[in-house]
Design a protein around this motif. Sequence first.
Motif, mmCIF file in Angstrom:
data_model
loop_
_atom_site.group_PDB
_atom_site.id
_atom_site.type_symbol
_atom_site.label_atom_id
_atom_site.label_comp_id
_atom_site.label_asym_id
_atom_site.label_seq_id
_atom_site.Cartn_x
_atom_site.Cartn_y
_atom_site.Cartn_z
ATOM 1 N N THR A 1 -5.095 -10.618 7.218
ATOM 2 C CA THR A 1 -4.094 -9.747 6.590
ATOM 3 C C THR A 1 -4.331 -8.269 6.904
ATOM 4 N N VAL A 2 -3.235 -7.529 7.079
ATOM 5 C CA VAL A 2 -3.351 -6.074 7.226
ATOM 6 C C VAL A 2 -3.106 -5.383 5.891
ATOM 7 N N SER A 3 -2.561 -6.141 4.935
ATOM 8 C CA SER A 3 -2.219 -5.571 3.631
ATOM 9 C C SER A 3 -1.787 -6.692 2.710
ATOM 10 N N GLY A 4 -2.121 -6.583 1.429
ATOM 11 C CA GLY A 4 -1.689 -7.609 0.468
ATOM 12 C C GLY A 4 -0.360 -7.261 -0.184
ATOM 13 N N GLN A 5 0.297 -6.241 0.335
ATOM 14 C CA GLN A 5 1.481 -5.714 -0.354
ATOM 15 C C GLN A 5 2.616 -6.721 -0.562
ATOM 16 N N LEU A 6 2.960 -7.446 0.500
ATOM 17 C CA LEU A 6 4.140 -8.319 0.373
ATOM 18 C C LEU A 6 3.921 -9.359 -0.729
ATOM 19 N N PHE B 1 9.210 -1.137 7.414
ATOM 20 C CA PHE B 1 10.568 -1.647 7.132
ATOM 21 C C PHE B 1 10.903 -1.752 5.649
ATOM 22 N N TYR B 2 9.891 -1.879 4.799
ATOM 23 C CA TYR B 2 10.148 -2.202 3.386
ATOM 24 C C TYR B 2 10.411 -0.961 2.523
ATOM 25 N N MET B 3 10.348 0.233 3.121
ATOM 26 C CA MET B 3 10.486 1.440 2.302
ATOM 27 C C MET B 3 11.941 1.725 1.958
ATOM 28 N N ALA C 1 -13.830 8.677 13.021
ATOM 29 C CA ALA C 1 -14.701 8.722 11.841
ATOM 30 C C ALA C 1 -13.955 8.302 10.579
ATOM 31 N N ARG C 2 -12.671 7.886 10.717
ATOM 32 C CA ARG C 2 -11.903 7.500 9.535
ATOM 33 C C ARG C 2 -11.296 6.105 9.648
ATOM 34 N N HIS C 3 -11.576 5.410 10.741
ATOM 35 C CA HIS C 3 -10.982 4.083 10.934
ATOM 36 C C HIS C 3 -12.022 2.981 11.011
ATOM 37 N N GLY D 1 -7.880 13.625 5.326
ATOM 38 C CA GLY D 1 -6.516 13.360 5.770
ATOM 39 C C GLY D 1 -5.919 12.290 4.876
ATOM 40 N N GLU D 2 -5.148 11.367 5.461
ATOM 41 C CA GLU D 2 -4.445 10.364 4.643
ATOM 42 C C GLU D 2 -5.417 9.456 3.900
ATOM 43 N N ILE D 3 -5.265 9.426 2.593
ATOM 44 C CA ILE D 3 -6.134 8.562 1.786
ATOM 45 C C ILE D 3 -5.295 7.487 1.097
ATOM 46 N N GLN E 1 8.442 3.793 -2.621
ATOM 47 C CA GLN E 1 9.329 2.955 -3.409
ATOM 48 C C GLN E 1 9.842 1.911 -2.430
ATOM 49 N N ARG E 2 10.052 0.685 -2.886
ATOM 50 C CA ARG E 2 10.448 -0.384 -1.976
ATOM 51 C C ARG E 2 11.972 -0.510 -1.938
ATOM 52 N N GLU E 3 12.476 -0.969 -0.806
ATOM 53 C CA GLU E 3 13.926 -1.218 -0.689
ATOM 54 C C GLU E 3 14.244 -2.467 -1.484
ATOM 55 N N ALA F 1 7.768 -0.061 -6.833
ATOM 56 C CA ALA F 1 7.024 0.818 -5.931
ATOM 57 C C ALA F 1 5.553 0.447 -5.953
ATOM 58 N N GLY F 2 4.833 0.962 -4.977
ATOM 59 C CA GLY F 2 3.397 0.691 -4.926
ATOM 60 C C GLY F 2 2.753 1.557 -3.870
ATOM 61 N N PHE F 3 1.442 1.459 -3.797
ATOM 62 C CA PHE F 3 0.735 2.227 -2.760
ATOM 63 C C PHE F 3 -0.548 1.522 -2.368
ATOM 64 N N GLY F 4 -1.135 1.975 -1.284
ATOM 65 C CA GLY F 4 -2.420 1.442 -0.847
ATOM 66 C C GLY F 4 -3.405 2.592 -0.712
ATOM 67 N N GLU G 1 -12.274 -3.465 9.660
ATOM 68 C CA GLU G 1 -12.294 -4.183 8.378
ATOM 69 C C GLU G 1 -12.538 -3.159 7.291
ATOM 70 N N PHE G 2 -11.570 -2.963 6.428
ATOM 71 C CA PHE G 2 -11.747 -2.010 5.329
ATOM 72 C C PHE G 2 -11.179 -2.601 4.056
ATOM 73 N N TRP G 3 -11.561 -1.998 2.943
ATOM 74 C CA TRP G 3 -11.108 -2.504 1.640
ATOM 75 C C TRP G 3 -9.979 -1.625 1.147
ATOM 76 N N MET G 4 -8.967 -2.288 0.628
ATOM 77 C CA MET G 4 -7.809 -1.517 0.167
ATOM 78 C C MET G 4 -7.445 -1.928 -1.253
ATOM 79 N N ILE G 5 -7.033 -0.932 -2.021
ATOM 80 C CA ILE G 5 -6.541 -1.162 -3.383
ATOM 81 C C ILE G 5 -5.034 -0.973 -3.327
HETATM 82 O O1 4AD Z 1 -0.759 3.518 5.071
HETATM 83 P P1 4AD Z 1 -1.175 2.083 5.114
HETATM 84 O O2 4AD Z 1 -1.093 1.385 6.405
HETATM 85 O O3 4AD Z 1 -0.265 1.369 4.009
HETATM 86 C C1 4AD Z 1 -0.237 0.035 3.731
HETATM 87 O O4 4AD Z 1 -0.929 -0.805 4.204
HETATM 88 C C2 4AD Z 1 0.730 -0.288 2.609
HETATM 89 N N1 4AD Z 1 1.006 -1.750 2.682
HETATM 90 C C3 4AD Z 1 0.131 0.105 1.301
HETATM 91 C C4 4AD Z 1 1.027 -0.177 0.140
HETATM 92 O O5 4AD Z 1 2.026 0.505 -0.025
HETATM 93 N N2 4AD Z 1 0.711 -1.185 -0.652
HETATM 94 O O6 4AD Z 1 -2.655 1.941 4.575
HETATM 95 C C5 4AD Z 1 -2.984 2.420 3.275
HETATM 96 C C6 4AD Z 1 -4.288 3.180 3.306
HETATM 97 C C7 4AD Z 1 -4.267 4.428 4.178
HETATM 98 O O7 4AD Z 1 -3.694 5.529 3.491
HETATM 99 C C8 4AD Z 1 -5.730 4.631 4.465
HETATM 100 O O8 4AD Z 1 -6.377 5.260 3.368
HETATM 101 C C9 4AD Z 1 -6.242 3.212 4.539
HETATM 102 O O9 4AD Z 1 -5.320 2.394 3.865
HETATM 103 N N3 4AD Z 1 -6.384 2.752 5.928
HETATM 104 C C10 4AD Z 1 -7.552 2.631 6.567
HETATM 105 N N4 4AD Z 1 -8.822 2.870 6.175
HETATM 106 C C11 4AD Z 1 -9.806 2.637 7.063
HETATM 107 N N5 4AD Z 1 -9.609 2.171 8.306
HETATM 108 C C12 4AD Z 1 -8.358 1.910 8.754
HETATM 109 N N6 4AD Z 1 -8.177 1.427 9.983
HETATM 110 C C13 4AD Z 1 -7.263 2.141 7.864
HETATM 111 N N7 4AD Z 1 -5.924 1.997 7.959
HETATM 112 C C14 4AD Z 1 -5.410 2.369 6.773
#
Ligand code: 4AD
Length: 479
Positions: A204-209, A379-381, A236-238, A401-403, A408-410, A445-448, A241-245
Amino acid sequence: MFNKKTRIKDLLANESLNYEVIVMGWVRTFRNNQFIALNDGSTNNNLQVVAELGKFDESVLKRITTGAALKVSGEIIPSLGKGQKIELKAHLIEILGDSDPEKYPLQPKKHSLEFLREKAHLRFRTNTFAAIFRVRHTLSFAVHKFFNDKGFIYLHTPIITASDAEGAGELFRVTSFDLINPAKNENGSINYKEDFFGKATNLTVSGQLEGELAAMALADVYTFGPTFRAENSNTARHLAEFWMIEPEMAFYDLEDNMNLAEEFIKYIIKYALENNKDDLEFLSQRLADEEKEKPQNERSEMGLIEKLEFVINNNFERLTYTEAVQILKESNHNKKKKFQYLIEDWGVDLQSEHERYLVEKHFKKPVILTDYPKNIKAFYMRQNDDGKTVAAMDILAPGIGEIVGGSQREERLNKLTERMNEMHISTEELDWYLDTRRFGTVPHAGFGLGFERLVQFVTGMSNIRDVIPFPRTPKSAEF
Ligand code: 4AD
Ligand code: MG
């Protein structure tokens, strides 16, 4: 039963004296054949253990070396030495595990972060990494506490999926095929129907869906799990495999979403400051020492703790992408061609140099950018009425940078399918997702939030590889 130890953190916090304890830990240093600095991982502060001269066999003393594991019983007494109030007068020293000083890779001296990355299996034993991973723990605990206190449901979304939530194609394939001889269709393409799951699958790239599916019944949910991206970004920011909330909330618009994200970030930072002060002070000092090596104009104006307190106590700056592009375009930086990518037209994706300019030079505080061009977002925005932008929001943090990325979802079925078709995303494969829009759809709506980027921000570590125990990056999956 073996474990009757007292944690060194608790011993050091205790005022009482003249009582018997057992401690277990690892030797950091051994001075004058007498003073052992013992660490058990509960704190960066070592316990001074005193082995009185003449009391212990030479054969035991010889084995008290950096890295060796000891069990010591003795009496807590006031310390005469500087730097600690108490010490442990050893009665009995048992060597649990020897550590050959000729071979042990960590010397009692400062090692570079690069060196320690190669020795990631041992770096927990250094003050810096022990502090980082205790702070990482505290932050993840605070994540659950924040959402639990608000009545959110923690949802375990799948790690193996057949979808690409971001539509960016940065997927790690999951297969049980023999790669030399996979099942093939008549035209020579791979026949995933014969594969383990009967279809093509990936990490998975994201658990959002899946989060959205649950939010359409449980209203307020969040995920906190590993996500995987096969993007070839060696920065230095990628991480691969990373953990996302990822919280997902029914009955939320973009502003509600921003308010929650800002409150959330402030809460977890505050929680760490309150519960991990010692470690953050240690990391703050480490950063200050590191900064001293830099030229004056590259040093940050604030210390780590100061910076964290500033973030907690000030509102994040909120502006639209369009306003941000205007600022960047008119900046001296742009005019003097100091950006690698000059900002000329509306519609371009912002590079991290632009994000950092806005946050570090222009506003000097975290920034939330909203309403990005639809062409650079998923696509889902939710599509705005202007036909050009979507209800997206990114939070940008100093030094990172981006954290956070969110939106908001469509929620309107026709608008969503229209956009998916435009972007060549199969409505058939995501039919289950579209059901949320068919039956009782609501604004949501939601965020990661990228957990490692948050840990970087709080610990002041400049490389993301230093805030996850075992980093996975292009060409590297050690341990
Ligand atoms: O902006 P991203 O790609 O958003 C999503 O995945 C949405 N589905 C989130 C959501 O709305 N539920 O990733 C969200 C965040 C980024 O802002 C960044 O902090 C982090 O995940 N991120 C990474 N962190 C480390 N390594 C990577 N390769 C990352 N890609 C994204
Ligand atoms: Mg993003």
